[in-house]
Design an enzyme around this catalytic site. Structure first.
Site, PDB file in Angstrom:
ATOM      1  N   HIS A 168     -11.371  -3.377  -0.019  1.00 44.27           N
ATOM      2  CA  HIS A 168     -10.751  -3.059   1.269  1.00 44.27           C
ATOM      3  C   HIS A 168     -11.866  -3.042   2.308  1.00 44.27           C
ATOM      4  CE1 HIS A 168      -7.455  -0.979   3.601  1.00 44.27           C
ATOM      5  NE2 HIS A 168      -8.494  -0.929   4.417  1.00 44.27           N
ATOM      6  N   ASP A 212      -4.717   3.368  -0.633  1.00 44.98           N
ATOM      7  CA  ASP A 212      -5.283   3.045   0.672  1.00 44.98           C
ATOM      8  C   ASP A 212      -6.776   3.349   0.653  1.00 44.98           C
ATOM      9  OD1 ASP A 212      -5.096   1.911   3.179  1.00 44.98           O
ATOM     10  OD2 ASP A 212      -3.245   2.975   3.627  1.00 44.98           O
ATOM     11  N   GLU A 213      -7.462   2.876   1.714  1.00 45.07           N
ATOM     12  CA  GLU A 213      -8.929   2.963   1.688  1.00 45.07           C
ATOM     13  C   GLU A 213      -9.421   4.407   1.624  1.00 45.07           C
ATOM     14  OE1 GLU A 213      -7.122   2.152   4.207  1.00 45.07           O
ATOM     15  OE2 GLU A 213      -7.756   3.279   5.975  1.00 45.07           O
ATOM     16  N   LYS A 258      -1.125  -0.518  -4.185  1.00 45.60           N
ATOM     17  CA  LYS A 258      -2.512  -0.310  -3.768  1.00 45.60           C
ATOM     18  C   LYS A 258      -2.730   1.103  -3.265  1.00 45.60           C
ATOM     19  CE  LYS A 258      -5.660  -1.934  -0.148  1.00 45.60           C
ATOM     20  NZ  LYS A 258      -5.658  -0.653   0.576  1.00 45.60           N
ATOM     21  N   LYS A 277      -0.137  -6.338  12.526  1.00 39.43           N
ATOM     22  CA  LYS A 277      -0.503  -5.374  13.559  1.00 39.43           C
ATOM     23  C   LYS A 277      -1.994  -5.360  13.872  1.00 39.43           C
ATOM     24  CE  LYS A 277      -1.240  -1.504  10.362  1.00 39.43           C
ATOM     25  NZ  LYS A 277      -0.882  -0.171   9.886  1.00 39.43           N
ATOM     26  N   LYS A 307       2.432   4.591   0.814  1.00 34.68           N
ATOM     27  CA  LYS A 307       2.511   5.365   2.053  1.00 34.68           C
ATOM     28  C   LYS A 307       3.343   6.624   1.793  1.00 34.68           C
ATOM     29  CE  LYS A 307       0.523   2.010   4.395  1.00 34.68           C
ATOM     30  NZ  LYS A 307      -0.732   2.052   5.102  1.00 34.68           N
ATOM     31  N   HIS A 352      -9.407  -8.176   2.111  1.00 32.56           N
ATOM     32  CA  HIS A 352      -8.490  -8.235   3.247  1.00 32.56           C
ATOM     33  C   HIS A 352      -9.068  -9.168   4.298  1.00 32.56           C
ATOM     34  CE1 HIS A 352      -5.932  -4.651   2.169  1.00 32.56           C
ATOM     35  NE2 HIS A 352      -6.825  -4.720   1.212  1.00 32.56           N
ATOM     36  N   SER A 405      -2.569  -7.906   5.085  1.00 33.57           N
ATOM     37  CA  SER A 405      -1.977  -6.572   5.034  1.00 33.57           C
ATOM     38  C   SER A 405      -1.990  -5.959   6.425  1.00 33.57           C
ATOM     39  CB  SER A 405      -2.798  -5.706   4.069  1.00 33.57           C
ATOM     40  OG  SER A 405      -2.283  -4.403   4.011  1.00 33.57           O
ATOM     41  N   THR A 452       0.850  -1.176   0.000  1.00 30.41           N
ATOM     42  CA  THR A 452       0.000   0.000   0.000  1.00 30.41           C
ATOM     43  C   THR A 452       0.890   1.231   0.000  1.00 30.41           C
ATOM     44  OG1 THR A 452      -1.563  -1.251   1.311  1.00 30.41           O
ATOM     45  CG2 THR A 452      -1.923   1.116   1.162  1.00 30.41           C
TER      46      THR A 452
END
Lengths: 142, 479
Positions: B290, B200-201, B198, B330, B172, B323, B375, B170
């Protein structure tokens, strides 16, 4: 940096030794995945149909015999890409389970991006292998 | 007590749900029934059987009082039937099993299915809490849905990638990059060895980067990376927007630029997802989902809807990717529960498995499989664990684990790809890759400086917290 085609399951590993190749053939045979050998001098990622080196070896259970066919193909087509495919015929799969390159031409000039510019910044992209601008059979000879 | 047992079923006024036909302990579910397992906590003094019957009633034909108009219908047919209520040992919870006739639902509509099953009942006062744990979707009903636009097998053939998990990242930081800088991240990550990048949402069309600019720069990055590697590459272009008209406009532009994949967020709603799935199949574009927002109703064990139910709805709705958890990363996820989600998304038949939270046998027939995506907080040093837990048909997304690499994004991508191929190769060779995973990675790091730097940077990173959503049963260790 010279071009390195990264199709196939093991293109980021160092070149495979004969024993490496045999171990992967063994793995496929343990899963009842028949093996086949294919070669090409058109490495475009949308070139699905590489030329078959004979039929898929549906009844061949002997890794050494499969490896022999791989070697024969490499010998007959030096300077071509050669790959091994393992096929899973189970219902719900019916597709390739493992596919990796076992021979490469000594150099591959790689690909160029062809950009066709349109209105409103619109672009149409095409990928073209430098090698395939030459006729089949004359692409990777020096 | 005596009062209502003598009361006629049709007398005006309030009659317990259990006595109106919504509790039928002898009922044998039909093959065509939709079955639900609810985790219920009744209010103090409420009989769990009555609570279960109330859930059955309120999620099918009932209202709070007797109505004579029921007598105009074959009401026995339309009433949902609670047929089993079992206490969960050591808690105030019960699992209620309820059967719904297939005629209660519109063919091929997730919106209709969910408006019934989770429509009113979650606000019902007689319950302290309620959670939909699992659903059995009968094959007859499965067949009324399109299902994944392409599915795992078609996607692999389309991408020409076999025998290993796919790799993604994703972009960043998730907010703030300009379109030009954003495309740089895409190009570096894909040319370094990832299969996908990707959005992000929450990347839609904000003031710092409008969607059309993003799509143009991203596709420049994607195509340059394809030329650099000779592989098919993709970037999930997020078309999530305020209206369907906006989403179709963005999807069509993505397609016109040659993007092989688009994405939507779960927040767009079930109907919009089904519409995009239909569009994706028609146009030969892979659809990534997502699951933004799902934690609000999936995480707490006594409230909401389990993610395994969401996974079933999304496979029916027709997404190609979703997902579904990482085990080691995490975000929330008990390993057994995640194995249950992955089975639900990928397999054709899933047997009852209390250990993995699976309450019913599920038969998907020939419906294509949805590719699970792992992810959130994973890195190359966990490759053996990821492969062991998640298998081959999965997309491993290393966002920070690619972009945070000390030698750059392309090196981060190469580290992940080398780690993955080395692990697959070792596994195929017959090595005990789970135990010897760190040795396999260290051996590869000797010839791959990118992997060496990745292992050094993230060697001690783990996320060991207790999960909140866990199975009721535990495996007994075998000696």
């Amino acid at each position: 940096m010279s071009f390195h085609l990264t199709q196939g399951t093991f293109s980021y590993l160092p070149p495979l030794s004969d024993d490496d190749v045999k171990s992967q053939i063994e793995y496929a045979l343990q899963h009842n995945w028949p093996l086949s050998v294919e070669f090409t001098d058109d490495p475009h990622p949308r070139n699905t149909y590489w030329t078959m080196w004979g039929l898929p070896m549906f009844d061949q259970r002997d890794a050494a015999a499969v490896f022999y066919e791989v070697e024969q193909c490499k010998k007959a087509y030096p300077g071509y890409y050669v790959r091994i495919n393992a096929y899973d015929r189970r219902l719900g799969r019916q597709t390739i389970a493992l596919s990796f390159i076992v021979q490469r031409p000594s150099t591959d000039p790689g690909f160029r991006v062809v950009r066709q510019e349109g209105p409103n910044r619109q672009l149409r992209y095409t990928l073209e292998s430098y090698a395939t601008t030459r006729p089949a059979g004359q692409r990777f000879s020096d | 007590m005596a009062n209502h047992t003598e009361k006629n079923r049709w007398a005006a006024g309030v009659t317990p749900y259990a006595e109106m036909g919504y509790w039928q302990p002898d009922y044998v579910p039909q093959d065509t029934d939709i079955l639900c397992a609810f985790r219920i906590v009744p209010q103090e003094g409420v009989d769990p059987i009555e609570a279960a019957a109330a859930v059955a009633g309120e999620s099918s034909t009932a209202t709070w009082t007797v109505v004579w108009t029921d007598r105009l219908t074959a009401h026995e047919h339309y009433q949902a039937k609670a047929y089993q209520v079992s206490p969960v040992p050591g808690t105030d919870q019960f699992i209620a099993f309820i059967a719904y006739d297939i005629d209660l639902f519109e063919e091929g509509s997730i919106a209709n299915l969910t408006s019934s099953i989770i429509g009113n009942v979650f606000s019902f006062k007689a319950l302290k809490s309620l959670r939909l744990e699992d659903m059995r979707i009968p094959l007859h009903y499965v067949k009324t849905f399109q299902g994944p636009a392409h599915g795992i097998v078609m996607e692999r053939e389309y991408l020409d990638k076999y025998g290993r998990p796919l790799l993604g990242a994703t972009t960043k930081p998730k907010l703030g990059l300009s379109a030009r800088n954003y495309g740089r991240v895409v190009f570096e990550a894909l040319s370094g060895g990832l299969d996908f990048t990707k959005d992000d949402e929450n990347i839609n069309s904000q003031p710092f980067m409008r969607w059309r600019d993003r799509f143009l720069y991203v596709m420049e990055g994607v195509n340059n990376a394809m030329a650099a590697t000779g592989e098919i590459k993709g970037h999930y272009l997020n078309v999530t927007a305020a209206t369907m008209e906006d989403m179709y406009e963005r999807a069509e532009f993505a397609q016109s630029l040659g993007s092989i994949v688009i994405m939507v967020d779960l927040t767009v709603g079930y109907t919009a997802i089904q519409s995009m799935a239909r569009w994706a199949r028609k146009n030969g574009v892979i659809l990534h989902l997502h699951r933004a927002g799902h934690g609000t109703y999936t995480r707490q064990k006594t409230h909401g809807v389990s993610f395994r139910v969401i996974a079933k709805w999304m496979r029916l709705a027709g997404v190609d990717h979703i997902h579904a958890g990482t085990v080691v990363g995490k975000l929330e996820g008990d390993p057994h529960m995640i194995h249950g989600y992955y089975d639900t998304l990928r397999n054709a038949k899933i047997p009852v498995n209390p250990l993995n939270g699976i309450y019913f046998d599920q038969d998907w027939g020939s419906m294509p499989a949805t590719m699970p995506v792992a992810s959130g907080g994973i890195h190359a040093g966990q490759m053996h664990l990821l492969l062991d837990h998640l298998g081959e048909d999965v997309i491993l997304q290393f966002g920070g684990g690619t972009i945070g690499h000390p030698q750059g994004i392309a090196a981060g991508a190469t580290a992940n790809r080398v780690a993955l191929e080395a692990m697959i190769f070792a596994r195929n060779q017959g090595q005990d890759y789970v135990t010897e995973g760190p040795d396999i990675l260290n051996a590869a790091a000797r010839w791959s400086p990118a992997l060496r730097a990745a292992l050094e940077t993230w060697k001690d990173v783990t996320f060991n917290f207790e999960s909140t959503d866990t199975p009721d049963v535990l495996a007994t260790p075998s000696l």
